[in-house]
Design a protein around this motif. Sequence first.
Motif, mmCIF file in Angstrom:
data_model
loop_
_atom_site.group_PDB
_atom_site.id
_atom_site.type_symbol
_atom_site.label_atom_id
_atom_site.label_comp_id
_atom_site.label_asym_id
_atom_site.label_seq_id
_atom_site.Cartn_x
_atom_site.Cartn_y
_atom_site.Cartn_z
ATOM 1 N N LEU A 49 -2.572 -12.039 -7.188
ATOM 2 C CA LEU A 49 -3.516 -11.040 -8.059
ATOM 3 C C LEU A 49 -4.158 -10.398 -6.749
ATOM 4 C CD1 LEU A 49 -4.734 -9.823 -10.372
ATOM 5 C CD2 LEU A 49 -6.380 -11.735 -10.387
ATOM 6 N N GLY A 50 -4.875 -11.080 -5.729
ATOM 7 C CA GLY A 50 -5.527 -10.355 -4.681
ATOM 8 C C GLY A 50 -4.828 -9.416 -3.952
ATOM 9 N N GLY A 51 -3.440 -10.063 -3.516
ATOM 10 C CA GLY A 51 -2.369 -8.947 -3.009
ATOM 11 C C GLY A 51 -2.131 -7.741 -3.626
ATOM 12 N N HIS A 52 -1.725 -8.040 -5.058
ATOM 13 C CA HIS A 52 -1.369 -6.975 -5.939
ATOM 14 C C HIS A 52 -2.329 -5.935 -5.984
ATOM 15 C CE1 HIS A 52 0.497 -4.790 -8.945
ATOM 16 N NE2 HIS A 52 -0.670 -4.828 -9.672
ATOM 17 N N LEU A 53 -3.785 -6.365 -6.171
ATOM 18 C CA LEU A 53 -4.862 -5.458 -6.270
ATOM 19 C C LEU A 53 -5.259 -4.657 -4.941
ATOM 20 C CD1 LEU A 53 -7.342 -7.447 -8.412
ATOM 21 C CD2 LEU A 53 -5.963 -5.570 -9.182
ATOM 22 N N PRO A 88 -5.662 2.527 4.428
ATOM 23 C CA PRO A 88 -5.728 2.835 3.145
ATOM 24 C C PRO A 88 -4.117 3.717 2.891
ATOM 25 C CG PRO A 88 -6.786 4.337 4.560
ATOM 26 C CD PRO A 88 -6.742 3.255 5.252
ATOM 27 N N GLY A 89 -3.422 4.015 3.811
ATOM 28 C CA GLY A 89 -2.068 4.845 3.571
ATOM 29 C C GLY A 89 -2.191 5.888 2.535
ATOM 30 N N SER A 90 -1.072 6.179 2.323
ATOM 31 C CA SER A 90 -0.709 7.087 0.983
ATOM 32 C C SER A 90 0.561 6.683 0.034
ATOM 33 C CB SER A 90 -0.421 8.532 1.583
ATOM 34 O OG SER A 90 0.674 8.484 2.283
ATOM 35 N N VAL A 91 0.159 5.644 -0.879
ATOM 36 C CA VAL A 91 1.157 5.161 -1.370
ATOM 37 C C VAL A 91 0.939 5.389 -2.838
ATOM 38 C CG1 VAL A 91 2.020 2.848 -2.280
ATOM 39 C CG2 VAL A 91 1.296 3.253 0.132
ATOM 40 N N ASP A 92 1.945 5.863 -3.690
ATOM 41 C CA ASP A 92 1.574 6.220 -5.358
ATOM 42 C C ASP A 92 1.561 4.903 -5.900
ATOM 43 O OD1 ASP A 92 2.278 6.877 -7.597
ATOM 44 O OD2 ASP A 92 4.288 7.451 -7.799
ATOM 45 N N ARG A 93 0.530 4.754 -6.831
ATOM 46 C CA ARG A 93 -0.057 3.517 -7.444
ATOM 47 C C ARG A 93 1.135 3.221 -8.400
ATOM 48 N NH1 ARG A 93 -6.480 3.718 -8.574
ATOM 49 N NH2 ARG A 93 -7.114 3.923 -6.384
ATOM 50 N N ALA A 94 1.767 4.225 -8.987
ATOM 51 C CA ALA A 94 2.966 3.812 -9.816
ATOM 52 C C ALA A 94 3.934 2.933 -9.229
ATOM 53 C CB ALA A 94 3.651 4.933 -10.413
ATOM 54 N N ALA A 95 4.116 2.905 -7.897
ATOM 55 C CA ALA A 95 5.089 2.267 -7.200
ATOM 56 C C ALA A 95 4.611 0.780 -6.874
ATOM 57 C CB ALA A 95 5.451 2.960 -5.930
ATOM 58 N N VAL A 96 3.134 0.528 -6.998
ATOM 59 C CA VAL A 96 2.713 -0.786 -6.921
ATOM 60 C C VAL A 96 2.245 -1.518 -8.129
ATOM 61 C CG1 VAL A 96 0.884 -1.917 -5.512
ATOM 62 C CG2 VAL A 96 1.816 0.339 -4.780
ATOM 63 N N SER A 97 3.281 -1.557 -8.938
ATOM 64 C CA SER A 97 2.896 -2.027 -10.164
ATOM 65 C C SER A 97 3.480 -3.633 -10.249
ATOM 66 C CB SER A 97 3.867 -1.335 -11.281
ATOM 67 O OG SER A 97 5.244 -1.486 -11.019
ATOM 68 N N ALA A 98 3.047 -4.473 -11.309
ATOM 69 C CA ALA A 98 3.453 -5.780 -11.490
ATOM 70 C C ALA A 98 5.188 -5.785 -11.408
ATOM 71 C CB ALA A 98 2.740 -6.306 -12.833
ATOM 72 N N ARG A 99 5.886 -4.901 -12.220
ATOM 73 C CA ARG A 99 7.118 -4.724 -12.207
ATOM 74 C C ARG A 99 7.682 -4.765 -10.751
ATOM 75 N NH1 ARG A 99 10.340 -1.037 -16.234
ATOM 76 N NH2 ARG A 99 9.082 -2.358 -17.482
ATOM 77 N N LEU A 122 10.696 -7.700 5.736
ATOM 78 C CA LEU A 122 11.251 -7.464 4.444
ATOM 79 C C LEU A 122 10.624 -6.968 3.305
ATOM 80 C CD1 LEU A 122 12.635 -11.339 4.711
ATOM 81 C CD2 LEU A 122 13.644 -9.313 5.431
ATOM 82 N N ILE A 123 9.406 -6.681 3.488
ATOM 83 C CA ILE A 123 8.500 -5.916 2.451
ATOM 84 C C ILE A 123 8.044 -4.593 2.709
ATOM 85 C CG2 ILE A 123 6.527 -6.466 1.066
ATOM 86 C CD1 ILE A 123 6.303 -9.178 2.461
ATOM 87 N N PRO A 124 8.087 -3.697 1.526
ATOM 88 C CA PRO A 124 7.716 -2.296 1.851
ATOM 89 C C PRO A 124 6.416 -2.293 2.223
ATOM 90 C CG PRO A 124 9.168 -2.354 -0.130
ATOM 91 C CD PRO A 124 8.886 -3.750 0.554
ATOM 92 N N ALA A 125 5.936 -1.301 2.884
ATOM 93 C CA ALA A 125 4.560 -1.309 3.423
ATOM 94 C C ALA A 125 3.568 -1.188 2.165
ATOM 95 C CB ALA A 125 4.503 0.109 4.137
ATOM 96 N N GLY A 126 3.948 -0.482 1.121
ATOM 97 C CA GLY A 126 3.124 -0.380 0.123
ATOM 98 C C GLY A 126 3.037 -1.774 -0.631
ATOM 99 N N LEU A 127 3.643 -2.604 -0.648
ATOM 100 C CA LEU A 127 3.587 -3.753 -1.291
ATOM 101 C C LEU A 127 3.527 -5.258 -0.234
ATOM 102 C CD1 LEU A 127 6.366 -3.539 -3.703
ATOM 103 C CD2 LEU A 127 3.787 -3.572 -4.326
ATOM 104 N N ARG A 128 2.946 -4.782 1.100
ATOM 105 C CA ARG A 128 2.951 -5.814 2.102
ATOM 106 C C ARG A 128 1.881 -7.081 1.775
ATOM 107 N NH1 ARG A 128 4.537 -4.703 7.350
ATOM 108 N NH2 ARG A 128 6.041 -3.277 6.220
ATOM 109 N N ALA A 129 0.737 -6.637 1.022
ATOM 110 C CA ALA A 129 -0.065 -7.580 0.900
ATOM 111 C C ALA A 129 0.586 -8.501 -0.416
ATOM 112 C CB ALA A 129 -1.497 -7.114 0.450
ATOM 113 N N THR A 130 0.877 -7.777 -1.430
ATOM 114 C CA THR A 130 1.507 -8.621 -2.544
ATOM 115 C C THR A 130 2.592 -9.398 -2.105
ATOM 116 O OG1 THR A 130 0.976 -6.700 -4.051
ATOM 117 C CG2 THR A 130 2.333 -8.272 -4.659
ATOM 118 N N GLY A 131 3.713 -8.852 -1.453
ATOM 119 C CA GLY A 131 4.820 -9.770 -0.997
ATOM 120 C C GLY A 131 4.349 -10.891 -0.012
#
Length: 410
Positions: free
Chosen positions: A81-85, A210-221, A347-356
Amino acid sequence: MYIAASRTSDLASGTDRRPGLKRVSANVVALGMVSLVTDVSSEMVTAVLPLYLVLGLGLNPLQFGLLDGLYAGATAVVRVLGGHLADRWRRLKAVAGFGYGLSAVCKLGLVAAGSSVAAIGVVLAADRTGKGLRTGPRDALISLSSEPAALGRSFGVHRAMDTVGAFLGPLVAMAVLALSLGSYTSVFFTSFCVAAIAVLLLVLFVRDHPGSVDRAAVSARAALGLLRQQDFRRVALWAALLGLVTVGDSFVYLVLQRRWAIAATYFPLLPLGTAGVYLLLAVPLGKLADRVGRWPVFLGGHAALCLALVLLCGPQAGLWLAVVALGLHGVFYAATDGVLMAAAGPLIPAGLRATGLAVVQTGQAVARMLSSVLFGLAWTLWDLRPAVLVAAACLAAVALAAAFAKPVRP
């Protein structure tokens, strides 16, 4: 024009990209300083907690295993949850800072808990919640602030600074115990003060990414979709399996204390053996992992832990064996902690690095929670030596299987 702009961007990020200059980002160093001070605080508690619970409150190995497992893995979901948020809000620093702050407050919670085992369990769970929240965003900041080819070096530098705190923490705990005539409450309160300084350092010196990542691309799915990627899934799975057969630090130190009849006064010094070797080898092994491959170095660390367990319960009981076992325990951490994050990061996209990274850490946390409970149960049912030897055999078998699997490609 492009070169000048790129160079300016590199300097702003604290990373020098010129060939031949393999500097570590200033942000990594700042995060290392935060971790150093935080580890002084947390290791003060870790150094005295086993004795406080086992000798002071009279817990048996199974009860201690349950609490140690709770301490290690009860925050598995919170890690993800922390990584995803952090990824979704693009506030890596803010989420990490909240985690550091929560852990700091929990040191005061230990003072308030007194001798209540239930209250101590709740406080430890909250403390690990703070650690779970901060670890993914913090490691993502390290990864995103570093050159891909030097990730092992960057994580090695961070872990080395972190280990300086781990080395100092038990010494500070011993000093406080001596000055306070054995007051554990004084240790917990001093730990809180030190943790508060770490939070201040984070606020003042760490820069966000902060970067510039589309929030829709950082979903739970999208986060769950990481596990559909074969390379990432294999790394996460094998890391969890190895965590399941890894004996926790507290048990290693308790085995040492029982086998060599170490006085309670010197018990807080045992983690110093681990921390000293970790401090010396974190950067060299990080560099080695960048050169020869991160997965072989990671597995080599588990082989060192397996050998340490065998030495702990071998037929000989010389003091030099205790020293060698502690050294191998330090090799285990130097070769695994940051190296695994360096292996998984690319192995993890930059926008999902903390989540991965949080997913990998969560698998390990859950596995180590189960490992602590199972080892505590084995110790209670079979006694010390059979429990340790079975754990060593299981670790050797899983590490050998992981060597053949080779989930991380060169």
